[in-house]
Structures are given as structure tokens and as C-alpha cells.
Design a protein around this motif. Structure first.
Motif: not given
Length: 431
Positions: A81, A83, A97, A184, A189-191
Motif C-alpha cells: 500500500d 500513497s 483518493e 489500486r 488505496q493505491e497499491q
């Protein structure tokens, strides 16, 4: 079996050479540097093996995953995860987000709505043919508004592209938005991903399998000229020796093609020469403490001359905090001539401003890496500027990172195009 010479052992050249040797060709891979890997290669950063230029993996990077599986290292892919944030108005603001967008203090409610809709639309788009004729500025101003471009984008583009800032393709920018937007875990949540051991693990696996299959890697062997007779390639002169070839794949930057292949028609050489490139001085810092909790921070401050910083250790776990600060610019800019020490001092002063808790005692090590041809400048309708991969010379294919358009530079696109060029070696070329 054809005799194949691949020029350049970056990710694209490695993928092309590996694919060619798997297809049964006799392959020589020549590289000017002392190590293979190009921008994906590692170096020893005070005992830490780390990329010279930062890399990350997105969930849409299918060519990378397929290659890793074929090399037997598919189980080394890791996801984390992550950001991003904006440093603006003297403060750090999370970004990327819906809740972060709503809380962002520098946009009006209408600007937030328009920005959210435009970015979400780009993430869902199948292609960007409808905006191919626009600049990134025109696209953003039409979708999000002039105020959003002025606040969020203008400074970033000016600090990367300088005099080319208003000539950047909308399709190129939108494709970057889409790639990150699709990587994501969920809407909030970006991943992003990394390879265990870094990009060097992939480089090593490619080199190992290439040589086991009979491929020959020649380091410290700069290409001097592609040899041509009667309109057909006959080999490559590199490092003072001749490498006979029935087929040649060149992956050097387009500004170098005219000099490398003087036998190309003048009109074709003009096409390569017309594609501008900018350079990069990529600074790398090892610190005792973290700068921010984010992987990527865009910096939009009138008195800070960097477009952002990448806290790489917030993606790939490392023993210390590792931060990249890239200074992209045309090499004609006066700042390019500054010594590395001056740029390192300037960038570290910005790091201390972004996190005032950091002091000189927190700096463990710092290095700088330079590339003169790091980023092609992709203008509107850029796809019309790109010459065909197969040149007018029989047996010669030429491509570099601008051929990924509208995708940006990345290992996945390097792998995709490199393997395709190997597959496109003409049947019977050795006859």
C-alpha cells in the motif's frame, strides 16, 4: 538461425536479445556501459544495492509478470500500500483518493468535482485517440479548469520540461494517470509493486538465462556504426571490432541514431533528429529517518526548484530511508552544468524544509546519476512523428523509449517492445 546483434543492454535490449536467443538465433548483445541493465541497473550505495534510477511496478504491467514467470522468478513480486501527496503552501497534503481530494485546501469545491471526474474518466478510458491532438495543458484546462492546471500542474511541467512545458501530449499524461489509477487495492488505496531484490534481480535473471542459452554479452563495447551493404545490414562495428549480423536491433536513444546509422535516408534521419529529449540528474539520499509517509510527493512551491521527491523505502523495505530527487531538464539549461555537489546541497535543503525534524546529522550518504537522454518529449500527435520500427535498411530495427508512446518509460513496455522486435526478425534473413 540468423546472426543477430542487439545494441544496448537496457531492459529493452535485454528482452530483445533473450527472446531472439530463445527463438534459436545466434545473438551478440553489445553495451557501452560496464554493467547491463541500463536505467534498471543497481549500484553499491554504501553497502546497499539499489537502482540508479527509481522503478516501481503497477498492476497493469502484464509483460513484466509474464517475463518473470518464464524466468522462474514470478514469486518475487511484492505489493505494498502506497500513497502520494502535494507539498504546497508550506504544508503536506495527501492526494490520490476521494477523501484526500475533498480535504485538499487549495481547490474550490467545483474544481475538486471536475478534477475527480476527469481523473476517474482517464482511469476508465480504453484509449485517448480523442485527445491525441491536444496538449496536456489544453486537456487539463478543458476538463478540470484553468485554475487546477495553474495550481497543480503548471509548476511540475515547467520544472521537468522547461521550454517544452506547453508541448507535452495530452495522451501521454492521461496514460500515466490511467496506469497509476488502475494500480489500486480499492478506490481508496493505491497499491504499487516491487521485485524482491530490486530491478537488478530481473536483470540478473535475464542475463543468466540469455548466456546459458548461448547468447554473448559484450560490456564496455560502445556501438560505433551499423554496417550496411546494398541496402541491407551486414553487422555492427563496436568497441573497435566488427560483429557480423543478418539482423540488427538498436535500442539506443533516437538522438544517436543518425550518427550510428549514417546509411539511412536523409529524410529518415531527420525524423529521429526531430524528436527532442531531456536529461536527468537523479539524486539519491540515504537518511536515518523518514521524510514523509508517502511514496511520491509532488512539490509545488515557488521557491523550491524540484518537481517532487520519491521516498523509495516507503515502497521497498530497506534498512534506511532512501529518497530520490530527480532534476529533469533539457541539457541546454544552465542548471545542467552545475556540479553534482551543488544540486545535492540544494535538494537536501528542500528535504529539510519538507521535514524540519531532519538535520545534517541524518544524512548518511548521497549520490548523483546523470543521463543526457532520459526522457523523450512527446508532443500532440506524437504517434505520427515516430518512425517505423523496421527501417528502410533491410534487417535493421530501431526503437527507444519514445516508441512506447502513449505509454511512458517503464520495464513493462521495454519488455513488450523488445520481445516483439525479436519475433519480427524476418524469416530467412540469414539466407
Amino acid at each position: 538461425m540468423a546472426r543477430v546483434v542487439v545494441i544496448g543492454a537496457g531492459a529493452m535490449g535485454l528482452a530483445a536479445a533473450w527472446q531472439a536467443v530463445r527463438l534459436g538465433h545466434s545473438v551478440d548483445l553489445i553495451e557501452a556501459d560496464t554493467v547491463p541493465g541500463g536505467m534498471a541497473a543497481h549500484f553499491d550505495f554504501g553497502g546497499l544495492s539499489i537502482e540508479r534510477f527509481y522503478h516501481f511496478v503497477c498492476k497493469t504491467d502484464e509483460p513484466t509478470f509474464a517475463l518473470m514467470d518464464e524466468l522462474g522468478i514470478g514469486d518475487t513480486m511484492r505489493w505494498r500500500d502506497t500513497s502520494m501527496a502535494y507539498r504546497m503552501g508550506g504544508a503536506l497534503h495527501k492526494w490520490g483518493e476521494p477523501f484526500a481530494l475533498l480535504r485538499f485546501p487549495h481547490l474550490s469545491l467545483m474544481e475538486k468535482i471536475r478534477t475527480g471526474l476527469q481523473m476517474f474518466g482517464a482511469t476508465r478510458a480504453r484509449d485517448f485517440a480523442a485527445i491525441e491532438h491536444l496538449t496536456s495543458r489544453q486537456w487539463i484546462e478543458r476538463g478540470s479548469g484553468k485554475g487546477v492546471y495553474a495550481k497543480l500542474w503548471q509548476r511540475l511541467q515547467e520544472l521537468k520540461f522547461y521550454e517544452y512545458a506547453d508541448r507535452v501530449s495530452a495522451s501521454w499524461i492521461a496514460t500515466r494517470v490511467r496506469r497509476i489509477g488502475r494500480s489500486r487495492r480499492n478506490l481508496f488505496q493505491e497499491q504499487l509493486g516491487y521485485i524482491e531484490g530490486g530491478s537488478q534481480a530481473l536483470v540478473d535473471a535475464l542475463v543468466r538465462d540469455f548466456t546459458v542459452r548461448g547468447g554473448r554479452l559484450h560490456l564496455s563495447t560502445p556501438a560505433e556504426r551499423v554496417l550496411v551493404q546494398d541496402g541491407k545490414v551486414t553487422g555492427v562495428r563496436a568497441g573497435g571490432q566488427a560483429f557480423p549480423a543478418d539482423a540488427v536491433i538498436s535500442t539506443v536513444p533516437t538522438p544517436l541514431v543518425s550518427q550510428l546509422v549514417p546509411d539511412l535516408p536523409d529524410a529518415d534521419k531527420a525524423k529521429y533528429d526531430a524528436i527532442p529529449n531531456i536529461g536527468v540528474v537523479c539524486l539519491l539520499f540515504k537518511l536515518k529517518r523518514s521524510v514523509t509517509p508517502h511514496f511520491w510527493v509532488n512539490v509545488v512551491e515557488p521557491d523550491m526548484e524540484i518537481p517532487g521527491l520519491i521516498e523509495f523505502s516507503n515502497l521497498r523495505p530497506l534498512p534506511h530511508t532512501v529518497v530520490y530527487v530527480p532534476y529533469y531538464m533539457p541539457v541546454t539549461q544552465p542548471k545542467w552544468a552545475l556540479p553534482d555537489a551543488a544540486l545535492l546541497a540544494e535538494a537536501f535543503s528542500y528535504i529539510k524544509r519538507i521535514n524540519p525534524a531532519i538535520t545534517d546529522d541524518d544524512l548518511l550518504d548521497a549520490r548523483a546519476g546523470r543521463l543526457r537522454h532520459a526522457q523523450p518529449v512527446c508532443a500532440p500527435d506524437f504517434e505520427r512523428m515516430i518512425p517505423p520500427v523496421q527501417t528502410a535498411i533491410a534487417g535493421l530495427q530501431v526503437a527507444d523509449t519514445c516508441f512506447y508512446y502513449p505509454e511512458d518509460r517503464g520495464i513493462a513496455e521495454s519488455v513488450r517492445l523488445g520481445r516483439q522486435m525479436a519475433r519480427d526478425i524476418a524469416p530467412g534473413v540469414a539466407a
